[in-house]
Design an enzyme around this catalytic site. Structure first.
Site, PDB file in Angstrom:
ATOM      1  CD  GLN A 107     -24.014  35.773  58.411  1.00 17.07           C
ATOM      2  OE1 GLN A 107     -23.291  34.945  57.840  1.00 17.07           O
ATOM      3  NE2 GLN A 107     -23.591  36.481  59.432  1.00 17.07           N
TER       4      GLN A 107
ATOM      5  CD  GLU B 219     -19.370  32.525  60.232  1.00 14.82           C
ATOM      6  OE1 GLU B 219     -19.916  32.872  59.158  1.00 14.82           O
ATOM      7  OE2 GLU B 219     -19.779  32.890  61.342  1.00 14.82           O
TER       8      GLU B 219
ATOM      9  CD  GLU C 214     -24.721  38.993  61.488  1.00 12.28           C
ATOM     10  OE1 GLU C 214     -25.262  37.879  61.465  1.00 12.28           O
ATOM     11  OE2 GLU C 214     -23.595  39.197  61.966  1.00 12.28           O
TER      12      GLU C 214
ATOM     13  CG  HIS D 185     -19.640  32.869  54.717  1.00 12.51           C
ATOM     14  ND1 HIS D 185     -19.893  34.225  54.643  1.00 12.51           N
ATOM     15  CD2 HIS D 185     -20.187  32.483  55.895  1.00 12.51           C
ATOM     16  CE1 HIS D 185     -20.548  34.622  55.720  1.00 12.51           C
ATOM     17  NE2 HIS D 185     -20.749  33.579  56.508  1.00 12.51           N
TER      18      HIS D 185
ATOM     19  CG  HIS E  48     -24.741  31.199  58.997  1.00 13.49           C
ATOM     20  ND1 HIS E  48     -24.148  31.196  60.254  1.00 13.49           N
ATOM     21  CD2 HIS E  48     -23.923  31.944  58.214  1.00 13.49           C
ATOM     22  CE1 HIS E  48     -23.035  31.920  60.206  1.00 13.49           C
ATOM     23  NE2 HIS E  48     -22.869  32.380  58.982  1.00 13.49           N
TER      24      HIS E  48
HETATM   25  N1  CMX Z   1     -15.701  32.355  48.441  1.00 16.32           N
HETATM   26  C1  CMX Z   1     -14.786  31.658  47.733  1.00 16.32           C
HETATM   27  N2  CMX Z   1     -13.596  32.174  47.333  1.00 16.32           N
HETATM   28  C2  CMX Z   1     -13.339  33.448  47.686  1.00 16.32           C
HETATM   29  C3  CMX Z   1     -14.240  34.226  48.434  1.00 16.32           C
HETATM   30  C4  CMX Z   1     -15.464  33.639  48.814  1.00 16.32           C
HETATM   31  N3  CMX Z   1     -16.375  34.309  49.514  1.00 16.32           N
HETATM   32  N4  CMX Z   1     -13.694  35.446  48.643  1.00 16.32           N
HETATM   33  C5  CMX Z   1     -12.498  35.432  48.038  1.00 16.32           C
HETATM   34  N5  CMX Z   1     -12.275  34.224  47.458  1.00 16.32           N
HETATM   35  C6  CMX Z   1     -11.079  33.798  46.702  1.00 16.32           C
HETATM   36  C7  CMX Z   1     -10.882  34.666  45.486  1.00 16.32           C
HETATM   37  O1  CMX Z   1     -11.595  34.152  44.387  1.00 16.32           O
HETATM   38  C8  CMX Z   1      -9.391  34.575  45.300  1.00 16.32           C
HETATM   39  O2  CMX Z   1      -9.052  33.372  44.660  1.00 16.32           O
HETATM   40  P1  CMX Z   1      -7.859  33.318  43.568  1.00 16.32           P
HETATM   41  O3  CMX Z   1      -6.611  33.683  44.344  1.00 16.32           O
HETATM   42  O4  CMX Z   1      -7.892  31.902  43.119  1.00 16.32           O
HETATM   43  O5  CMX Z   1      -8.236  34.320  42.542  1.00 16.32           O
HETATM   44  C9  CMX Z   1      -8.853  34.509  46.727  1.00 16.32           C
HETATM   45  O6  CMX Z   1      -9.948  34.012  47.513  1.00 16.32           O
HETATM   46  C10 CMX Z   1      -8.418  35.856  47.257  1.00 16.32           C
HETATM   47  O7  CMX Z   1      -9.477  36.761  47.010  1.00 16.32           O
HETATM   48  P2  CMX Z   1      -9.426  38.333  47.172  1.00 16.32           P
HETATM   49  O8  CMX Z   1     -10.533  38.903  46.348  1.00 16.32           O
HETATM   50  O9  CMX Z   1      -8.047  38.842  46.955  1.00 16.32           O
HETATM   51  O10 CMX Z   1      -9.887  38.535  48.644  1.00 16.32           O
HETATM   52  P3  CMX Z   1      -9.049  38.685  49.982  1.00 16.32           P
HETATM   53  O11 CMX Z   1      -7.877  37.767  49.985  1.00 16.32           O
HETATM   54  O12 CMX Z   1      -8.827  40.140  50.226  1.00 16.32           O
HETATM   55  O13 CMX Z   1     -10.177  38.185  51.007  1.00 16.32           O
HETATM   56  C11 CMX Z   1     -10.832  36.490  52.480  1.00 16.32           C
HETATM   57  C12 CMX Z   1     -10.599  36.861  51.033  1.00 16.32           C
HETATM   58  C13 CMX Z   1     -11.416  35.091  52.526  1.00 16.32           C
HETATM   59  C14 CMX Z   1      -9.491  36.543  53.222  1.00 16.32           C
HETATM   60  C15 CMX Z   1     -11.833  37.547  53.088  1.00 16.32           C
HETATM   61  O14 CMX Z   1     -13.053  37.469  52.404  1.00 16.32           O
HETATM   62  C16 CMX Z   1     -12.089  37.344  54.555  1.00 16.32           C
HETATM   63  O15 CMX Z   1     -11.318  37.775  55.401  1.00 16.32           O
HETATM   64  N6  CMX Z   1     -13.218  36.673  54.907  1.00 16.32           N
HETATM   65  C17 CMX Z   1     -13.562  36.388  56.291  1.00 16.32           C
HETATM   66  C18 CMX Z   1     -14.400  37.485  56.911  1.00 16.32           C
HETATM   67  C19 CMX Z   1     -15.750  37.618  56.276  1.00 16.32           C
HETATM   68  O16 CMX Z   1     -16.062  37.061  55.230  1.00 16.32           O
HETATM   69  N7  CMX Z   1     -16.639  38.415  56.965  1.00 16.32           N
HETATM   70  C20 CMX Z   1     -18.005  38.658  56.514  1.00 16.32           C
HETATM   71  C21 CMX Z   1     -18.990  37.658  57.095  1.00 16.32           C
HETATM   72  C22 CMX Z   1     -19.161  37.777  58.598  1.00 16.32           C
HETATM   73  C23 CMX Z   1     -20.116  36.736  59.176  1.00 16.32           C
HETATM   74  O17 CMX Z   1     -20.391  35.719  58.546  1.00 16.32           O
HETATM   75  O18 CMX Z   1     -20.618  36.941  60.313  1.00 16.32           O
HETATM   76 CO    CO Z   2     -21.524  33.927  58.489  1.00 15.96          CO
END
Ligand code: CMX
Ligand code: CO
Length: 147
Positions: free
Chosen positions: A65, A139, A48, A89, A12
Site C-alpha cells: 500500500q 492494522e 493510497e 505499518h 498488505h
Molecule cells: N510504527 C511504529 N511506531 C510508531 C508509528 C509507526 N507507524 N507511528 C508512531 N509510532 C510510535 C512513535 O515512535 C511513538 O513511540 P514512543 O512513544 O516510544 O516515542 C509513539 O508511537 C507515539 O507516536 P506519535 O508520533 O506521538 O504519534 P501519535 O501517537 O500521534 O500517532 C498512532 C500514532 C499509531 C496513534 C497514529 O499513527 C494512528 O492513529 N495510526 C492509525 C491510522 C493510520 O495510520 N492511518 C493511515 C493508514 C490508513 C490505511 O492503512 O488505510
Molecule cells: Co493499511
C-alpha cells in the site's frame, strides 16, 4: 476465538512517502509490479495506491500500500515529519473484525478505535497501537467488496 481462526494472512505492507505518483512509477516501471487500485480516503487523510507483483490478486497474496498524506494533520503527515519515507505499518487480514477485536481486547491488546472504520475498497479496519505490536503499527482488515 480459537487462535487458528484469528488471522488469515498478511494483507498488505504500507509505505509512506511524499509523492505517490513517483512511488508507483518506480514499482510499475522499474520493478514490473502492477497497480491494482487507487483511492483517496478522506477520513484517514491518505491518497493510497495498492500494488502487487501480479496483475490479478490470488487469495492470500500480499500487496504493498503506497500512501501519500493528503493533509498536514493526517497521522501519516505527522509521521513523515519525524521519519524518512519508508515502512509505516503492516496489515493482517481477518475474516470477522468484530470477533477478532473482541478476542484481542480480552487478551489485553490495545486497539485504536472503539469501532472499525472504513479502509481500502470499503474494507473494515482497526489498528493495534505500536505499544501492543512490539513497536510495529499493525492494522487489522476485514476485506470489503472492492478490496
Ligand atoms: N510504527 C511504529 N511506531 C510508531 C508509528 C509507526 N507507524 N507511528 C508512531 N509510532 C510510535 C512513535 O515512535 C511513538 O513511540 P514512543 O512513544 O516510544 O516515542 C509513539 O508511537 C507515539 O507516536 P506519535 O508520533 O506521538 O504519534 P501519535 O501517537 O500521534 O500517532 C498512532 C500514532 C499509531 C496513534 C497514529 O499513527 C494512528 O492513529 N495510526 C492509525 C491510522 C493510520 O495510520 N492511518 C493511515 C493508514 C490508513 C490505511 O492503512 O488505510
Ligand atoms: Co493499511
Amino acid at each position: 476465538m480459537e487462535n487458528s481462526d484469528l488471522f488469515v494472512c498478511i494483507d498488505h505492507v504500507a509505505y509512506v512517502g511524499p509523492d505517490n505518483e513517483d512511488a508507483v512509477k518506480y514499482y510499475t516501471e522499474v520493478l514490473g509490479w502492477h497497480e491494482l487500485h487507487r483511492e483517496v480516503n478522506e477520513e484517514q487523510g491518505v491518497f493510497e495506491i495498492m500494488v502487487a507483483p501480479a496483475a490479478e490478486l490470488t487469495e492470500h497474496m500480499t500487496q504493498v500500500q503506497l500512501i501519500q498524506p493528503t493533509r498536514p494533520d493526517a497521522t501519516t503527515a505527522k509521521w513523515l515529519e519525524k521519519n524518512r519515507p519508508g515502512l509505516h505499518h503492516m496489515a493482517w487480514r481477518v475474516a470477522d473484525i468484530d470477533a477478532v477485536s473482541a478476542t484481542l481486547r480480552e487478551r489485553g491488546v490495545r486497539l485504536l478505535y472503539d469501532e472499525p472504520r472504513i479502509g481500502t475498497g470499503g474494507s473494515k479496519i482497526n489498528f493495534m497501537h505500536p505499544k501492543s505490536g512490539k513497536g510495529v503499527l499493525i492494522e487489522i482488515v476485514q476485506p470489503g467488496t472492492g478490496h
